[in-house]
Design an enzyme around this catalytic site. Structure first.
Site, short mmCIF file in Angstrom:
data_model
loop_
_atom_site.label_atom_id
_atom_site.label_comp_id
_atom_site.label_asym_id
_atom_site.label_seq_id
_atom_site.Cartn_x
_atom_site.Cartn_y
_atom_site.Cartn_z
N CYS A 140 0.84 -1.21 0.00
CA CYS A 140 0.00 0.00 0.00
C CYS A 140 0.87 1.25 0.00
O CYS A 140 1.34 1.69 1.06
CB CYS A 140 -0.92 0.00 1.22
SG CYS A 140 -1.91 1.49 1.35
N CYS A 143 -0.42 4.19 2.06
CA CYS A 143 -0.18 4.08 3.50
C CYS A 143 1.29 4.35 3.84
O CYS A 143 1.58 4.95 4.86
CB CYS A 143 -0.52 2.68 4.01
SG CYS A 143 -1.97 1.92 3.28
N ASP A 144 2.21 3.88 3.01
CA ASP A 144 3.61 3.80 3.43
C ASP A 144 4.59 4.70 2.67
O ASP A 144 5.77 4.77 3.05
CB ASP A 144 4.11 2.35 3.31
CG ASP A 144 3.33 1.41 4.24
OD1 ASP A 144 2.85 1.90 5.27
OD2 ASP A 144 3.20 0.22 3.92
#
Ligand code: NAP
Length: 311
Positions: A140, A143-144
């Site tokens: 993801c 997200c990261d």
């Protein structure tokens, strides 16, 4: 979400999965005044919550974050009375004309079920992938990506997700290497154009990743050129794997016949081979796998679930 206490056990409709398909189904069944429960194992919104910007959902000309779109859909369905519970569905059994939905929070009974449990990211299944997940390997980018400022990263895959993630990563990383097993991207043209125009994104064509290596965190990947067989290594600090989706249908194998990829076959009413069990969204064979088509499937399934119950 409810705290899973005081949740009734009997409903007219139980919906499994809280992505665009399930939330739209819940909106429609609730507006039809059917007592409806949505079962979701995590965050509502489905796969789309990881999209930084959804710019192909009609009605949002400036685009909208996937997280916000999911929240708005949930809010709208709850306004009409949709109930929800945090639980994972583990199976469905048929019981005297009704359906028993087994979950990690106990069983629920329904007259009709709408399965919208979507899919999860497919894994590459190569050495080092599991070991370094969360230590440089991610599924993801939204997200990261911010953890990878000014360092080189790789994205594996050539579809819409891979290219969307590469574009997002280019805002943070020093370089983004897209590694694709063919010499043509599967991603939609507009995304390809953006990626080819982004100076930080480079492509390694006809190449597969064979191994992920490092110490405490990822340091390099081992590559193989599929046409020449030539092997090489690439130093990276992050590896983002975007090689497609795996349908969440393992818990349905004993009750529904699935296609070879694990997807559910429905008719045009979104009904499966079992009357009163419907499927909607990514989980359905031949789905276009877009948020808008999932929402459409959810509405169709809800309308025919209502007809099924009233008949
Ligand atoms: P996808 O379209 O199935 O693409 C998967 C990519 O991974 C393909 O390029 C495939 O290569 C590659 N791949 C698969 N297995 C591999 C392996 N073992 N090793 C190396 N490469 C492998 O999946 P997706 O990109 O996650 O998209 C899923 C669905 O969501 C699609 O329908 C997509 O349109 C939709 N989506 C839409 C948007 C948007 O509209 N903005 C954004 C994200 C996702 P090949 O090309 O050679 O098969």
């Amino acid at each position: 979400m409810n705290m899973n206490m005081n949740v009734n056990k009997e409903y007219e409709v139980v919906i499994i999965g809280g992505g665009p398909a399930g939330l739209t189904a819940g909106l429609y069944t609730s507006r039809a005044r059917l007592n409806s429960l949505l079962i979701e194992k995590g965050l509502v919104g489905g796969q789309i919550v990881t999209a930084e910007l959804v710019d192909n959902y009609p009605g949002f000309p400036e685009g909208i974050s996937g997280f916000e779109l999911g929240q708005l859909m949930h809010q709208q369905a709850r306004k009409y009375g949709l109930k929800d519970v945090i639980a994972e569905a583990t199976g469905i059994e048929l019981r005297e004309g009704q359906k028993k939905i087994k979950t990690t929070e106990g069983n629920f009974i329904a007259k009709a079920v709408i399965i919208a449990s979507g899919s999860e990211r497919r894994k590459l299944g190569i050495p080092g992938e599991e070991k370094f997940t969360g230590k440089g390997v991610s599924y993801c980018a939204t997200c990261d990506a911010a953890f990878f400022r000014e360092v080189p990263v790789a994205v594996v895959g050539g579809g819409d997700t891979a290219i969307t993630e590469a574009l997002h990563l280019a805002k943070f990383a020093s370089k983004v290497m897209v590694i694709h097993r063919r010499d043509q991207l599967r991603a939609t043209r507009i995304l390809q154009e953006k990626a080819f125009a982004e100076p930080k994104i480079e492509f390694l064509w006809n190449t597969v990743v064979e191994d992920i290596e490092g110490g405490d965190i990822v340091q390099r990947i081992r590559l193989r050129q599929v046409k020449t067989g030539e092997k090489s290594t690439l130093d990276i600090s992050g590896g983002f794997i975007s090689v497609g989706l795996k349908p969440n249908t393992d818990y349905l194998k004993s009750i529904l016949s699935l296609d070879i990829t694990g997807l559910i076959i429905t008719d045009g009413k979104m009904e499966t081979e079992i009357p009163g069990i419907f499927a909607a969204g990514d989980i359905r064979h031949n789905s276009a796998r877009q948020a808008i088509t999932a929402a459409g499937d959810g509405a169709t399934a809800a309308i025919y679930a209502e007809k099924f119950i009233s008949e």
